[in-house]
Design an enzyme around this catalytic site. Structure first.
Site, PDB file in Angstrom:
ATOM      1  CE1 TYR A 109      -3.707   2.450   0.442  1.00  0.00           C
ATOM      2  CE2 TYR A 109      -2.214   3.534   1.971  1.00  0.00           C
ATOM      3  CZ  TYR A 109      -3.351   3.553   1.188  1.00  0.00           C
ATOM      4  OH  TYR A 109      -4.126   4.685   1.161  1.00  0.00           O
ATOM      5  CD1 TRP A 111      -1.339   7.716  -1.249  1.00  0.00           C
ATOM      6  CD2 TRP A 111      -1.118   9.570  -2.502  1.00  0.00           C
ATOM      7  NE1 TRP A 111      -2.521   8.421  -1.174  1.00  0.00           N
ATOM      8  CE2 TRP A 111      -2.402   9.566  -1.932  1.00  0.00           C
ATOM      9  CE3 TRP A 111      -0.746  10.632  -3.312  1.00  0.00           C
ATOM     10  CZ2 TRP A 111      -3.328  10.584  -2.171  1.00  0.00           C
ATOM     11  CZ3 TRP A 111      -1.659  11.648  -3.548  1.00  0.00           C
ATOM     12  CH2 TRP A 111      -2.939  11.621  -2.982  1.00  0.00           C
TER      13      TRP A 111
HETATM   14  N1  LIG Z   1      -2.104   8.562  12.148  1.00  0.00           N
HETATM   15  C1  LIG Z   1      -2.482   8.634  10.882  1.00  0.00           C
HETATM   16  N2  LIG Z   1      -1.948   7.787   9.984  1.00  0.00           N
HETATM   17  C2  LIG Z   1      -2.325   7.851   8.687  1.00  0.00           C
HETATM   18  C3  LIG Z   1      -3.261   8.809   8.251  1.00  0.00           C
HETATM   19  C4  LIG Z   1      -3.815   9.684   9.218  1.00  0.00           C
HETATM   20  O1  LIG Z   1      -4.657  10.539   8.904  1.00  0.00           O
HETATM   21  N3  LIG Z   1      -3.397   9.582  10.520  1.00  0.00           N
HETATM   22  N4  LIG Z   1      -3.605   8.876   6.935  1.00  0.00           N
HETATM   23  C5  LIG Z   1      -3.474   7.647   6.158  1.00  0.00           C
HETATM   24  C6  LIG Z   1      -3.630   7.888   4.732  1.00  0.00           C
HETATM   25  S1  LIG Z   1      -5.099   8.615   4.267  1.00  0.00           S
HETATM   26  C7  LIG Z   1      -2.732   7.488   3.804  1.00  0.00           C
HETATM   27  S2  LIG Z   1      -3.130   7.606   2.145  1.00  0.00           S
HETATM   28  C8  LIG Z   1      -1.451   6.883   4.182  1.00  0.00           C
HETATM   29  C9  LIG Z   1      -0.287   7.321   3.286  1.00  0.00           C
HETATM   30  O2  LIG Z   1       0.779   6.449   3.415  1.00  0.00           O
HETATM   31  P1  LIG Z   1       1.804   6.186   2.227  1.00  0.00           P
HETATM   32  O3  LIG Z   1       1.158   6.372   0.905  1.00  0.00           O
HETATM   33  O4  LIG Z   1       2.435   4.874   2.474  1.00  0.00           O
HETATM   34  O5  LIG Z   1       2.844   7.370   2.464  1.00  0.00           O
HETATM   35  P2  LIG Z   1       3.946   7.995   1.485  1.00  0.00           P
HETATM   36  O6  LIG Z   1       4.907   8.700   2.355  1.00  0.00           O
HETATM   37  O7  LIG Z   1       3.302   8.772   0.403  1.00  0.00           O
HETATM   38  O8  LIG Z   1       4.642   6.691   0.902  1.00  0.00           O
HETATM   39  C10 LIG Z   1       5.046   6.562  -0.423  1.00  0.00           C
HETATM   40  C11 LIG Z   1       6.459   5.995  -0.440  1.00  0.00           C
HETATM   41  O9  LIG Z   1       6.818   5.713  -1.786  1.00  0.00           O
HETATM   42  C12 LIG Z   1       8.149   6.156  -2.016  1.00  0.00           C
HETATM   43  N5  LIG Z   1       8.298   6.431  -3.445  1.00  0.00           N
HETATM   44  C13 LIG Z   1       8.029   7.577  -4.111  1.00  0.00           C
HETATM   45  N6  LIG Z   1       8.310   7.424  -5.420  1.00  0.00           N
HETATM   46  C14 LIG Z   1       8.751   6.155  -5.581  1.00  0.00           C
HETATM   47  C15 LIG Z   1       9.205   5.406  -6.713  1.00  0.00           C
HETATM   48  O10 LIG Z   1       9.233   5.872  -7.846  1.00  0.00           O
HETATM   49  N7  LIG Z   1       9.596   4.114  -6.487  1.00  0.00           N
HETATM   50  C16 LIG Z   1       9.578   3.555  -5.257  1.00  0.00           C
HETATM   51  N8  LIG Z   1       9.976   2.284  -5.137  1.00  0.00           N
HETATM   52  N9  LIG Z   1       9.160   4.241  -4.177  1.00  0.00           N
HETATM   53  C17 LIG Z   1       8.746   5.515  -4.345  1.00  0.00           C
HETATM   54  C18 LIG Z   1       8.297   7.387  -1.153  1.00  0.00           C
HETATM   55  O11 LIG Z   1       9.649   7.647  -0.874  1.00  0.00           O
HETATM   56  C19 LIG Z   1       7.481   7.001   0.089  1.00  0.00           C
HETATM   57  O12 LIG Z   1       8.291   6.395   1.077  1.00  0.00           O
HETATM   58  O13 LIG Z   1      -1.162   7.215   5.537  1.00  0.00           O
HETATM   59  C20 LIG Z   1      -2.214   6.841   6.423  1.00  0.00           C
HETATM   60  N10 LIG Z   1      -1.769   6.994   7.802  1.00  0.00           N
HETATM   61  N1  LIG Z   2      -0.859  18.752   1.933  1.00  0.00           N
HETATM   62  C1  LIG Z   2      -1.342  17.497   1.930  1.00  0.00           C
HETATM   63  N2  LIG Z   2      -2.567  17.255   1.439  1.00  0.00           N
HETATM   64  C2  LIG Z   2      -3.077  15.990   1.452  1.00  0.00           C
HETATM   65  C3  LIG Z   2      -2.319  14.904   1.934  1.00  0.00           C
HETATM   66  C4  LIG Z   2      -1.016  15.191   2.461  1.00  0.00           C
HETATM   67  O1  LIG Z   2      -0.297  14.290   2.931  1.00  0.00           O
HETATM   68  N3  LIG Z   2      -0.567  16.490   2.433  1.00  0.00           N
HETATM   69  N4  LIG Z   2      -2.823  13.632   1.906  1.00  0.00           N
HETATM   70  C5  LIG Z   2      -3.935  13.353   1.005  1.00  0.00           C
HETATM   71  C6  LIG Z   2      -4.610  12.103   1.369  1.00  0.00           C
HETATM   72  S1  LIG Z   2      -3.834  10.619   1.080  1.00  0.00           S
HETATM   73  C7  LIG Z   2      -5.841  12.062   1.895  1.00  0.00           C
HETATM   74  S2  LIG Z   2      -6.610  10.558   2.206  1.00  0.00           S
HETATM   75  C8  LIG Z   2      -6.559  13.280   2.207  1.00  0.00           C
HETATM   76  C9  LIG Z   2      -7.190  13.147   3.597  1.00  0.00           C
HETATM   77  O2  LIG Z   2      -8.078  14.124   3.795  1.00  0.00           O
HETATM   78  P1  LIG Z   2      -8.758  14.313   5.231  1.00  0.00           P
HETATM   79  O3  LIG Z   2      -9.007  13.005   5.837  1.00  0.00           O
HETATM   80  O4  LIG Z   2      -9.901  15.197   4.997  1.00  0.00           O
HETATM   81  O5  LIG Z   2      -7.582  15.103   5.970  1.00  0.00           O
HETATM   82  P2  LIG Z   2      -7.163  15.274   7.492  1.00  0.00           P
HETATM   83  O6  LIG Z   2      -6.177  16.372   7.488  1.00  0.00           O
HETATM   84  O7  LIG Z   2      -6.747  13.969   8.064  1.00  0.00           O
HETATM   85  O8  LIG Z   2      -8.487  15.707   8.253  1.00  0.00           O
HETATM   86  C10 LIG Z   2      -9.148  16.925   7.972  1.00  0.00           C
HETATM   87  C11 LIG Z   2      -9.588  17.585   9.260  1.00  0.00           C
HETATM   88  O9  LIG Z   2     -10.542  16.789   9.935  1.00  0.00           O
HETATM   89  C12 LIG Z   2     -10.582  17.231  11.280  1.00  0.00           C
HETATM   90  N5  LIG Z   2     -11.052  16.136  12.123  1.00  0.00           N
HETATM   91  C13 LIG Z   2     -10.344  15.072  12.576  1.00  0.00           C
HETATM   92  N6  LIG Z   2     -11.114  14.279  13.353  1.00  0.00           N
HETATM   93  C14 LIG Z   2     -12.345  14.846  13.384  1.00  0.00           C
HETATM   94  C15 LIG Z   2     -13.593  14.498  14.020  1.00  0.00           C
HETATM   95  O10 LIG Z   2     -13.731  13.492  14.713  1.00  0.00           O
HETATM   96  N7  LIG Z   2     -14.657  15.328  13.787  1.00  0.00           N
HETATM   97  C16 LIG Z   2     -14.556  16.437  13.017  1.00  0.00           C
HETATM   98  N8  LIG Z   2     -15.655  17.176  12.836  1.00  0.00           N
HETATM   99  N9  LIG Z   2     -13.395  16.814  12.445  1.00  0.00           N
HETATM  100  C17 LIG Z   2     -12.308  16.016  12.601  1.00  0.00           C
HETATM  101  C18 LIG Z   2      -9.162  17.648  11.625  1.00  0.00           C
HETATM  102  O11 LIG Z   2      -9.187  18.882  12.326  1.00  0.00           O
HETATM  103  C19 LIG Z   2      -8.471  17.741  10.276  1.00  0.00           C
HETATM  104  O12 LIG Z   2      -7.781  18.939  10.061  1.00  0.00           O
HETATM  105  O13 LIG Z   2      -5.695  14.407   2.197  1.00  0.00           O
HETATM  106  C20 LIG Z   2      -4.940  14.491   0.998  1.00  0.00           C
HETATM  107  N10 LIG Z   2      -4.316  15.784   0.955  1.00  0.00           N
HETATM  108 MO   LIG Z   3      -5.050   8.898   1.905  1.00  0.00          MO
END
Ligand SMILES: Nc1nc2c(c(=O)[nH]1)N[C@H]1C(S)=C(S)[C@@H](COP(=O)(O)OP(=O)(O)OC[C@H]3O[C@@H](n4cnc5c(=O)[nH]c(N)nc54)[C@H](O)[C@@H]3O)O[C@H]1N2
Ligand SMILES: Nc1nc2c(c(=O)[nH]1)N[C@H]1C(S)=C(S)[C@@H](COP(=O)(O)OP(=O)(O)OC[C@H]3O[C@@H](n4cnc5c(=O)[nH]c(N)nc54)[C@H](O)[C@@H]3O)O[C@H]1N2
Ligand SMILES: [Mo]
Length: 767
Positions: A109, A111
């Site tokens: 899993y 991005w």
């Molecule tokens: N506590 C907490 N944890 C969360 C979340 C949260 O809200 N709270 N959000 C969750 C969500 S929504 C998501 S989507 C995940 C994201 O989690 P990930 O998608 O696993 O996070 P990234 O850091 O984007 O990981 C991508 C990795 O791919 C590597 N990479 C980039 N380009 C290449 C390439 O060309 N080749 C190879 N082999 N590698 C490459 C980058 O260096 C990086 O280490 O995290 C989740 N974890």
């Molecule tokens: N710059 C930047 N943008 C991103 C990403 C990134 O890594 N960097 N990641 C991308 C990815 S993979 C994803 S999945 C999306 C995720 O998108 P979201 O899940 O929408 O993003 P978050 O920042 O985790 O949460 C948004 C807000 O929800 C509020 N929140 C948290 N818990 C609660 C709750 O229980 N109730 C209410 N009412 N509010 C709450 C927090 O204050 C937080 O700022 O973002 C994407 N956009």
């Molecule tokens: Mo995500």
């Protein structure tokens, strides 16, 4: 000599400015409406000290130490590429022969990068799928619970993945927008596959100027931009379902519900209504009942219900709301609220999840596919992605998921490419133990991120700047050419090329490459896309013109888009893909699963970890670990933008001044944040924009565990050492990171050095 090359990243399309073989600048794409600041981190990242310079193998693994705790502590031995390929191929063959194909966890899993051909995860799936199969991961961390629930309720995931009703319609027709979790500006910086145009902020600004009133229902005021002039309702985290049920109660008791819509377009309203009124369990879910749970005054809840009933209203919630214990509930309750307001299917009204979660949600665009490497068939089993620790810890046991029983296979080998599980997974101290149970870990990475440090065989990958590719997303109107701009750094190789060599060792190179080189693949994938556009009546330039111009632009749609328009007009003629053909406010299917925590209609269920729990006496602060404004997850954490935000080298954490005063903590100081699962150091940032009792620490600081004072302390501030690793429910089995209690105290010890932005200890080259 200076040259520029069209290129793209998840955080924006750009022109790569190259001088003397080095990337000097990532200059925003001229057609971008509002380019994002993260581009400034790219040049530093490409040439970073943390790049992996050559292939390595863990010393203990070479000596035969397979499963074990030395991962992450051992030194790395540099090896030539051909040896690394041979070792990985032989180990794959051995594991398949001894334990079967399912013994390889290849879900991988993450991005990866914007380029769609060199997309590391897809390449790995192709390699492992053609090689016999692997254990895969389904759903995602973003909205795993929501995407499992919504097909039961609305018969589609469009409501959370898009296309959702567009912003033009909202600006024109809505007068009120209720935003649970707000519309955080930072989230609009990125689009998976590349943001050619950042329309996110301009669209919401236009809606505000057109007279839409915004309400930010969130623990964090900063979740709505100043220019929206939003009303702030500082709700307690994880209590949204209670607030929404109470709004339903107010609508019903005041006779404001849209009975016509409820009767024509939904099933189960009577049962939900009985629950809301307390006829079923003796507890009326009234605003007075909800007020102490949400810490929102009953009068505010009543007023919001009346205002929503009195004006055309759009409802949205961020994806984060369902990333919590019982995360299915607030979303299902919101569908019920939108149904009771009757706006579903009306232009600019109704409901859509994620307007505030990513750039491109609600941006008007034609319904066309994106350029993509087609998925490869995998005969192996799969698990809901965030249940990875159960998988590793409990082979042979059964996991319930969405009405199914999954028997967990025994995993001997983990292979990751394009993801960072030590970024994305919860309760990292436990995750580390589970990870170390397997015999072999192979990781492909450009940088020395945590998974690379925790691997046995480390294969250095190129970044996108070192290869040719195509950036494309189904929610962006530009398809971007990504020209190779600099040579591979060190001995880095493309993921595709290293896997092709491994396929050769294993006897299926031709099937893997299909006889195509990079250029032939790009022409092939683009050609497929061009043909499917033609099928939809849209002409796009041929490959050569696209490649020379640097992008292809999809013409704008002819008309606005309203989700569920046909259904709401005539539900019999255009039924939803649910068993009843209607919106299921009661789902017989879900009720039949007989999961006590998630009955047949939306309910209020108390999380184990939230401010209303007994545990809050020991850990009185609710930790929100939200998406970072300064990077994408863990990507570019050692880039310029991210580093500039750190406090004494640590990830900043927001806290209300009253909570800081009660603990004698000062702005800019380093604090220890802890609970029973772990501890970390963060830099304290005081803000009255976060409600008291809540702290917010962005994800993505690279994990830097050090043994200090008898504990494993992440000295850098990776929030996931604290978060809870439980599924949202047996239905969704999604990530529940947002249900997490902690305590905070001053850090009085010496400040440990951050080690993770430099390479780990390696032995000198042997040859
Ligand atoms: N506590 C907490 N944890 C969360 C979340 C949260 O809200 N709270 N959000 C969750 C969500 S929504 C998501 S989507 C995940 C994201 O989690 P990930 O998608 O696993 O996070 P990234 O850091 O984007 O990981 C991508 C990795 O791919 C590597 N990479 C980039 N380009 C290449 C390439 O060309 N080749 C190879 N082999 N590698 C490459 C980058 O260096 C990086 O280490 O995290 C989740 N974890
Ligand atoms: N710059 C930047 N943008 C991103 C990403 C990134 O890594 N960097 N990641 C991308 C990815 S993979 C994803 S999945 C999306 C995720 O998108 P979201 O899940 O929408 O993003 P978050 O920042 O985790 O949460 C948004 C807000 O929800 C509020 N929140 C948290 N818990 C609660 C709750 O229980 N109730 C209410 N009412 N509010 C709450 C927090 O204050 C937080 O700022 O973002 C994407 N956009
Ligand atoms: Mo995500």
């Amino acid at each position: 000599m200076t040259r520029t090359h069209p290129h793209s990243a998840h955080w924006g399309a750009f022109d790569a400015v190259v001088e003397g073989g080095r990337l000097r600048e990532a200059r925003p794409f001229a057609r971008d409406a509002a380019p994002g600041a993260l581009l400034a981190s790219i040049p530093g990242a490409v040439h970073a000290r943390s790049r992996i310079d050559r292939p390595y193998v863990r010393e203990g693994w070479l000596r035969g130490g397979r499963a074990g705790s030395e991962r992450g502590r051992d030194r790395f031995v540099p090896v030539p590429w051909d040896r690394a390929i041979r070792l990985a191929a032989e180990e794959t063959r051995r594991v398949r022969a001894e334990a079967g194909d399912a013994a390889i966890l290849g879900g991988s899993y993450g991005w990866s990068s914007a380029g769609r051909f060199h997309h590391a995860r897809s390449q790995l799936h192709r390699f492992l799928g053609l090689g016999g199969g692997f254990t895969a991961q389904v759903t995602n961390y973003s909205y795993g619970a929501g995407m499992t629930l919504m097909p039961h309720v609305l018969g589609t995931n469009d409501v959370l993945q898009g296309p959702v009703t567009d912003w033009d319609g909202i600006a024109r027709h809505a007068r009120l927008m209720l935003c649970f979790g707000g519309l955080p500006l930072k989230n609009g910086l990125v689009t998976a596959g590349g943001a050619g145009s950042h329309d996110y902020a301009p669209q919401m600004r236009r809606a505000a100027e057109a007279g839409v009133r915004f309400v930010n229902i969130s623990p964090f005021r900063g979740d709505c931009a100043e220019f929206l002039g939003a009303e702030w309702v500082p709700i307690r985290p994880n209590s949204d379902a209670a607030l929404v049920l109470a709004m339903l109660h107010a609508l019903v008791t005041e006779g404001l519900e849209d009975r016509d819509f409820l009767a024509r377009c939904t099933v189960g309203w009577e049962r939900l209504r009985a629950y809301v009124l307390g006829e079923a369990d003796g507890v009326a879910k009234s605003p007075d009942w909800a007020a102490p749970l949400c810490e929102v005054p009953a009068e505010t809840i009543r007023r919001l219900a009346r205002e929503a009933a009195g004006a055309p209203t759009m409802i949205t919630a961020t994806w984060s709301l369902q990333r919590a214990e019982h995360g299915e509930q607030p979303w299902w309750a919101l569908v019920a609220l939108a149904s009771a307001l009757g706006g579903i299917g009306e232009p600019g009204q109704g409901i859509g999840f994620g307007y505030g979660s990513m750039n491109g949600m609600g941006t008007p665009r034609r319904r066309l596919p994106s350029v993509n490497l087609p998925a490869t068939r995998n005969p192996g089993p799969s698990i809901p992605v965030s249940r990875v620790v159960e998988l590793l810890e409990r082979p042979g046991e059964v996991l319930s998921y969405n009405g199914r029983d999954i028997t967990l296979p025994e995993i001997r080998m983990i292979w990751w490419a394009g993801g960072n599980p030590f970024h994305h997974h919860q309760d990292l101290n436990r995750f580390r133990r589970a990870w170390n149970r397997v015999e072999t870990v192979i990781v492909q990475e450009p940088w020395w991120t945590a998974p690379a440090r925790m691997a046995d065989i480390v294969l250095p990958a190129t970044t996108t700047l070192e290869r040719n590719d195509i950036g494309s997303s189904s929610s962006d109107r530009f398809v971007r050419a990504m020209h190779r701009a600099v040579p591979p750094q060190g001995q880095a190789r493309n993921d595709h090329d290293m896997l092709a060599d491994m396929a050769e060792e294993l006897g299926f190179r031709e099937r893997f490459t299909q006889g195509r080189d990079e250029e032939a693949w790009l022409r092939h994938l683009y050609g497929q896309w061009q043909r499917s556009c033609a099928h939809f009546g849209v002409a796009v330039p041929d490959f050569d013109r696209f490649w020379a111009e640097g992008h292809a632009e999809i013409p704008p749609p002819n008309e606005g888009f309203t989700l569920f328009e046909g259904f709401a007009r005539d539900p019999a003629a255009n039924p939803l893909n649910t068993p009843s053909g209607k919106v299921e406010l009661f789902s017989e299917t879900i009720a039949r699963f007989n999961y006590g925590e998630i009955p047949g209609h939306p309910v209020w269920r108390e999380p184990r970890e939230w401010l209303g729990a007994p545990l809050a006496e020991r850990f009185p602060l609710h930790l929100l670990s939200y998406q970072p404004a300064t990077r994408l997850h863990g990507q570019m954490d050692d880039g310029r933008v991210s580093l500039a935000s750190k406090i004494q080298g640590r990830e900043p954490m927001l806290m209300h001044p009253a909570d800081a005063a009660a603990r004698g903590l000062a702005d800019g100081s380093v604090v220890r944040v802890f609970n029973t699962r772990g501890a970390l150091l963060a830099g304290l940032r005081l803000s009255a924009e976060i409600r008291p009792g809540v702290v917010a620490l962005a994800t993505g600081a690279w994990w830097d565990p050090q043994e200090i004072g008898g504990e494993t302390l992440c000295v850098h501030g990776n929030a996931n050492v604290l978060t809870q690793d439980v599924g949202t429910s047996r239905l969704g089995q999604g990530c529940a990171a947002q249900s997490c209690l902690v305590q905070v105290e001053a850090w009085t010890g010496a400040l440990p050095e951050i080690r993770v932005h430099s390479p780990p200890p390696v032995l000198e080259a042997a040859e």
